[in-house]
Design a protein around this motif. Structure first.
Motif, PDB file in Angstrom:
ATOM      1  N   GLY A 368      16.154  -0.300 -62.147  1.00 12.27           N
ATOM      2  CA  GLY A 368      16.924  -1.220 -63.166  1.00 12.27           C
ATOM      3  C   GLY A 368      15.743  -2.244 -63.474  1.00 12.27           C
ATOM      4  N   LEU A 369      14.557  -2.114 -64.085  1.00 10.33           N
ATOM      5  CA  LEU A 369      13.535  -2.137 -65.200  1.00 10.33           C
ATOM      6  C   LEU A 369      14.011  -2.673 -66.733  1.00 10.33           C
ATOM      7  CD1 LEU A 369      11.159   0.247 -63.888  1.00 10.33           C
ATOM      8  CD2 LEU A 369      10.765  -3.108 -63.634  1.00 10.33           C
ATOM      9  N   PRO A 370      13.811  -4.260 -66.356  1.00 11.64           N
ATOM     10  CA  PRO A 370      14.172  -4.622 -68.108  1.00 11.64           C
ATOM     11  C   PRO A 370      13.871  -4.436 -69.122  1.00 11.64           C
ATOM     12  CG  PRO A 370      13.083  -6.411 -66.663  1.00 11.64           C
ATOM     13  CD  PRO A 370      13.498  -5.092 -65.451  1.00 11.64           C
ATOM     14  N   LYS A 458      -3.755  -4.021 -64.350  1.00 15.02           N
ATOM     15  CA  LYS A 458      -3.208  -2.341 -63.750  1.00 15.02           C
ATOM     16  C   LYS A 458      -1.685  -2.707 -64.772  1.00 15.02           C
ATOM     17  CE  LYS A 458      -4.533   1.125 -61.311  1.00 15.02           C
ATOM     18  NZ  LYS A 458      -3.834   2.084 -60.090  1.00 15.02           N
ATOM     19  N   GLU A 459      -0.863  -1.535 -65.148  1.00 13.27           N
ATOM     20  CA  GLU A 459       0.035  -1.595 -65.537  1.00 13.27           C
ATOM     21  C   GLU A 459       1.705  -1.191 -63.967  1.00 13.27           C
ATOM     22  OE1 GLU A 459       0.834  -0.579 -69.586  1.00 13.27           O
ATOM     23  OE2 GLU A 459      -0.670   0.803 -69.237  1.00 13.27           O
ATOM     24  N   PHE A 460       3.054  -1.202 -63.835  1.00 10.35           N
ATOM     25  CA  PHE A 460       3.184  -0.338 -62.757  1.00 10.35           C
ATOM     26  C   PHE A 460       4.784  -0.485 -63.786  1.00 10.35           C
ATOM     27  CE2 PHE A 460       0.203  -3.565 -60.572  1.00 10.35           C
ATOM     28  CZ  PHE A 460      -0.958  -2.203 -59.609  1.00 10.35           C
ATOM     29  N   PHE A 461       5.116   0.884 -62.688  1.00  9.06           N
ATOM     30  CA  PHE A 461       6.680   1.771 -63.049  1.00  9.06           C
ATOM     31  C   PHE A 461       6.432   2.516 -65.032  1.00  9.06           C
ATOM     32  CE2 PHE A 461       8.155  -1.832 -60.728  1.00  9.06           C
ATOM     33  CZ  PHE A 461       8.900  -0.695 -59.862  1.00  9.06           C
ATOM     34  N   HIS A 462       7.174   2.494 -65.543  1.00 15.73           N
ATOM     35  CA  HIS A 462       6.575   3.821 -66.380  1.00 15.73           C
ATOM     36  C   HIS A 462       6.544   2.992 -67.668  1.00 15.73           C
ATOM     37  CE1 HIS A 462      11.311   2.529 -67.037  1.00 15.73           C
ATOM     38  NE2 HIS A 462      11.248   3.101 -68.581  1.00 15.73           N
ATOM     39  N   ASN A 463       7.712   1.132 -67.669  1.00 15.94           N
ATOM     40  CA  ASN A 463       7.438   0.974 -68.715  1.00 15.94           C
ATOM     41  C   ASN A 463       6.468  -0.349 -68.350  1.00 15.94           C
ATOM     42  OD1 ASN A 463       8.336  -0.940 -67.251  1.00 15.94           O
ATOM     43  ND2 ASN A 463      10.521  -1.080 -68.340  1.00 15.94           N
ATOM     44  N   GLY A 464       5.558  -0.258 -67.978  1.00 20.99           N
ATOM     45  CA  GLY A 464       4.043  -1.028 -67.702  1.00 20.99           C
ATOM     46  C   GLY A 464       4.554  -3.154 -67.691  1.00 20.99           C
ATOM     47  N   TYR A 465       6.269  -2.857 -66.820  1.00 21.80           N
ATOM     48  CA  TYR A 465       6.838  -4.044 -67.566  1.00 21.80           C
ATOM     49  C   TYR A 465       6.223  -4.802 -65.965  1.00 21.80           C
ATOM     50  CZ  TYR A 465       9.914  -8.075 -66.702  1.00 21.80           C
ATOM     51  OH  TYR A 465      10.313  -8.935 -66.756  1.00 21.80           O
ATOM     52  N   ILE A 466       5.942  -4.453 -65.249  1.00 22.73           N
ATOM     53  CA  ILE A 466       5.152  -5.059 -63.461  1.00 22.73           C
ATOM     54  C   ILE A 466       3.006  -5.152 -63.746  1.00 22.73           C
ATOM     55  CG2 ILE A 466       5.297  -5.287 -61.457  1.00 22.73           C
ATOM     56  CD1 ILE A 466       7.447  -6.247 -62.309  1.00 22.73           C
ATOM     57  N   LYS A 467       3.170  -6.007 -63.351  1.00 23.36           N
ATOM     58  CA  LYS A 467       1.108  -6.483 -63.795  1.00 23.36           C
ATOM     59  C   LYS A 467       0.568  -6.318 -62.204  1.00 23.36           C
ATOM     60  CE  LYS A 467       2.366  -6.002 -68.011  1.00 23.36           C
ATOM     61  NZ  LYS A 467       2.100  -4.596 -68.684  1.00 23.36           N
ATOM     62  N   SER A 468       1.258  -6.645 -61.721  1.00 22.93           N
ATOM     63  CA  SER A 468       0.352  -6.727 -59.848  1.00 22.93           C
ATOM     64  C   SER A 468       1.519  -6.112 -58.953  1.00 22.93           C
ATOM     65  CB  SER A 468       0.341  -7.819 -59.985  1.00 22.93           C
ATOM     66  OG  SER A 468       1.511  -8.443 -59.508  1.00 22.93           O
ATOM     67  N   LEU A 469       0.792  -5.485 -57.909  1.00 23.35           N
ATOM     68  CA  LEU A 469       1.453  -5.541 -56.833  1.00 23.35           C
ATOM     69  C   LEU A 469       2.352  -5.717 -56.429  1.00 23.35           C
ATOM     70  CD1 LEU A 469      -1.218  -3.496 -55.019  1.00 23.35           C
ATOM     71  CD2 LEU A 469       0.388  -2.390 -56.838  1.00 23.35           C
ATOM     72  N   THR A 489      17.217 -10.661 -71.785  1.00 26.48           N
ATOM     73  CA  THR A 489      16.790 -10.230 -72.193  1.00 26.48           C
ATOM     74  C   THR A 489      15.137 -10.541 -72.137  1.00 26.48           C
ATOM     75  OG1 THR A 489      16.529 -10.191 -74.762  1.00 26.48           O
ATOM     76  CG2 THR A 489      17.042  -8.591 -74.116  1.00 26.48           C
ATOM     77  N   SER A 490      14.034  -9.528 -72.113  1.00 26.69           N
ATOM     78  CA  SER A 490      12.689  -9.835 -71.326  1.00 26.69           C
ATOM     79  C   SER A 490      11.999 -11.226 -72.441  1.00 26.69           C
ATOM     80  CB  SER A 490      11.591  -9.227 -71.462  1.00 26.69           C
ATOM     81  OG  SER A 490      10.087  -9.803 -71.892  1.00 26.69           O
ATOM     82  N   GLU A 499       9.884 -15.825 -65.624  1.00 27.71           N
ATOM     83  CA  GLU A 499      10.192 -14.480 -65.594  1.00 27.71           C
ATOM     84  C   GLU A 499       8.865 -13.636 -64.326  1.00 27.71           C
ATOM     85  OE1 GLU A 499      10.408 -10.395 -68.783  1.00 27.71           O
ATOM     86  OE2 GLU A 499      10.840 -13.225 -69.505  1.00 27.71           O
ATOM     87  N   ARG A 500       9.489 -13.315 -64.222  1.00 24.96           N
ATOM     88  CA  ARG A 500       8.880 -12.302 -62.821  1.00 24.96           C
ATOM     89  C   ARG A 500       8.739 -12.907 -61.384  1.00 24.96           C
ATOM     90  NH1 ARG A 500       4.336 -10.557 -66.923  1.00 24.96           N
ATOM     91  NH2 ARG A 500       5.005  -8.248 -68.018  1.00 24.96           N
ATOM     92  N   VAL A 501       8.769 -14.287 -61.637  1.00 26.86           N
ATOM     93  CA  VAL A 501       8.846 -14.951 -60.459  1.00 26.86           C
ATOM     94  C   VAL A 501       9.853 -15.854 -59.659  1.00 26.86           C
ATOM     95  CG1 VAL A 501       7.875 -17.070 -58.701  1.00 26.86           C
ATOM     96  CG2 VAL A 501       6.534 -16.170 -60.671  1.00 26.86           C
ATOM     97  N   THR A 502      11.267 -16.234 -61.129  1.00 22.50           N
ATOM     98  CA  THR A 502      12.080 -16.502 -60.507  1.00 22.50           C
ATOM     99  C   THR A 502      13.634 -16.347 -61.119  1.00 22.50           C
ATOM    100  OG1 THR A 502      12.056 -18.902 -61.771  1.00 22.50           O
ATOM    101  CG2 THR A 502      11.339 -18.859 -59.163  1.00 22.50           C
TER     102      THR A 502
END
Length: 594
Positions: A368-370, A458-469, A489-490, A499-502
């Motif tokens: 369910g990534l944006p 680094k970038e995480f998941f297939h579309n790099g939306y996430i930026k840290s563990l 949308t993002s 965004e990415r926090v709350t």
């Protein structure tokens, strides 16, 4: 394809080689006719400002390791072929592994001789993307013809050789195996998905860019290490009669208008095409052997030592492990080979079923990534110098993952099994469950992925939306919490949220979302403990990880892992409906994809 048209467009192959190579030793002495301009359809801010210098930095690192591999080959004892069936006695393993290493770091295996496989997969980040600013911004890596770029992050090589041939399990109704984010490297022909995966980037228009698989055989026939290839795969393996114009063709990027729909522009005789195909298979097999070697996938993490009772996890690491296989439910997909504790009060008394768990189920899931508007692929809507348009759909493109592959759809690969086509709607939005091993690997100079660092972005998941563990675990934890999920949308989270926090924007593909995570009830401390455990899966604890210290770039510092990379968020433009060439291909998605 008309050879005269090709020559008229390009002049000599030197013109093409000159296009984007900066290193003085590779710039041709003579240039005739117009030089192809770099492809830059991007609005300001999509490409990072240090892109050219970072490209050259990684190329220097790649060439340094290539020279190392040449030295390893020259130090090998002469091979002795003996026995029945004939075998390279004593040195066979080292020979194939070294051959694969040389191939991995050889820039000549790309159209402009400026991109090795390793350009997107360097050892200090577990053979994933080595440029922090690319990971922060454009997501996919610039190919041999700059600045064509793909649409997804560079997945890690480590432990990828253990993925099985793609198969559909009718009992549970799920696919398992394959390689790449969408599992399109099925392994159907080589019976080796990892070997097949190695065959795709050299002929991908967005990556190494060769227009014909025969170009690999052609370039290997000119390689400095040709003798090693022939020692391993046969003395006549590269004795192929190539046409006079092979160099011109192999120095022209795939997708060029002069090729039309011709995928075999190198006009070999049938018997030579058979030989070239065999070389292309040997290419994949050799790279697979290297990726399965201890230089890439060595099982030397702290967790491996813990399983062998040779190391003790800290209190936070142990708490994180218990959460990983308990309340966090990570173990349901990233399988650790032990029991799973799912309810409070249960005690895990199991022992390791295997001493080398791979931390993946080999399946696929839609998390369910944006949609990530930073992805350079959305902006490649105009023709480049060679008349190729990478993404004619722009922001009407939606990444349906395995669903697109099963339909043999745009931007994926042909599906070799027609019986799988009906399952496309049930796999829309699904991407391969990566191994959790080495998810936190970073260079020794900046040994963490987490702010405040010093850290490696680094970038995480297939579309790099996430930026840290930290963000990754927080996403799994809170994605479906009513106070976190917003129909935006993002770049458009409501005032008062972060965004990415709350605030989590809506999924790019809402079909088939995996509901085993999303509302886990983890505390902030528990999220951090899972991060601490994930970091125990980094190889190099019991023995130094080869070439992890070859990074020559700059570390980053400051900020917080929770908001890491938030200064790079840009607003998603108004999205047109999903293009019919993607979402209108039968069998149709189970519900509309906006």
């Amino acid at each position: 394809m008309k050879r005269r048209a090709l020559i008229a467009l390009l002049g000599t192959s030197a013109i093409v080689v000159f296009a984007l190579i900066v290193a003085p030793q590779t710039v041709p002495a003579k240039k005739e006719g117009p030089s192809p301009a770099a492809y830059n359809p991007y609005p300001p801010g999509i490409l990072p400002p240090d892109l050219r210098s970072e490209i050259e930095r990684v190329r220097r690192e790649v060439n340094r390791i290539f020279q190392q591999a040449l030295g390893e080959w020259r130090a090998l004892p002469p091979p002795t072929l003996t026995g029945q069936p004939p075998t390279l006695q004593s040195t066979g393993y080292q020979a194939v592994q070294t051959l694969g290493k040389l191939m991995n770091y050889d820039e000549n295996m790309s159209v402009f001789k400026d991109r090795a496989c390793a350009f997107c997969h360097m050892p200090y980040v577990a053979f994933s993307g080595p440029i922090p600013s690319v990971n922060l911004t454009m997501i996919a890596y610039p190919g041999s013809f700059a600045f064509r770029a793909g649409k997804r992050t560079a997945p890690r090589y480590t432990y990828s050789p253990w993925y099985p041939v793609l198969q559909y399990n009718a009992t549970v109704g799920l696919f398992f195996g394959g390689n790449f984010w969408d599992s399109r490297a099925t392994g159907y022909l080589l019976q080796n998905p990892d070997g097949e995966q190695a065959q795709h980037p050299p002929v991908d228009t967005q990556e190494m860019g060769l227009p014909d698989t025969a170009c690999i055989a052609f370039r290997l026939s000119q390689a400095e290490y040709r003798r090693l290839f022939e020692d391993v795969w046969g003395q006549d393996a590269l004795d192929i009669k190539f046409p006079y114009d092979t160099e011109k063709i192999c120095a022209t990027p795939g997708g060029a208008a002069v090729f039309g729909t011709d995928t075999t522009p190198v006009k070999l005789r049938p018997e030579d095409r058979v030989l070239a195909n065999r070389v292309f298979d040997n290419w994949g097999q050799s790279l697979d052997f290297f990726e399965k070697s201890k230089e890439v996938s060595p099982f030397t993490s702290k967790f491996d030592a813990f399983l062998a009772s040779k190391a003790t996890l800290t209190a936070d690491e142990m708490a994180g492990y218990n959460l990983f296989k308990g309340k966090g439910n990570c173990n349901s997909c990233h399988v650790d080979g032990r029991g799973t504790t799912l309810t409070p009060g249960q005690t895990d008394t199991s022992t390791a079923a295997t001493v080398n768990p791979l931390f993946t189920c080999f399946g696929s899931a839609n998390e369910g990534l944006p949609l990530n508007p930073r992805n350079a692929f959305y902006y490649q809507t105009t023709p480049d110098f060679f008349g190729f348009t990478p993404n004619p759909f722009g922001f009407a493109y939606r990444d349906l993952g395995m669903g697109t592959f099963l339909r043999s759809g745009f931007g994926s690969a042909p599906n070799p099994n027609a019986t799988w086509i009906p399952f496309a709607p049930s796999t829309d939005g699904q991407f391969q469950v990566s191994t959790a091993r080495n998810v936190g690997m970073a260079p020794t100079q900046c040994p963490t992925t987490e702010a405040p660092g010093p850290y490696f972005q680094k970038e995480f998941f297939h579309n790099g939306y996430i930026k840290s563990l930290k963000q990754l675990v927080h996403f799994y934890n809170t994605r479906d919490e009513p106070t976190f999920a917003f129909p935006v949308t993002s770049g458009h989270c409501p005032l008062g949220t972060v965004e990415r926090v709350t605030c989590w924007p809506m999924p790019e593909v809402r079909n088939n979302i995996d509901m085993t995570t999303g509302k886990l009830g983890l505390t902030d401390r528990e999220e951090n403990q899972i991060v601490a455990f994930l970091q125990t899966l980094t190889d190099g604890f019991t023995k130094p990880y080869p070439n992890r210290n070859t990074f020559t770039g700059m570390c980053m510092a400051g900020g917080s892992a929770a908001t890491q990379g938030n200064n790079s968020i840009i607003p998603t433009p108004p999205l047109p409906p999903c293009a019919s060439a993607i979402c209108g291909v039968a069998p149709l998605p189970t519900m509309p994809i906006p």
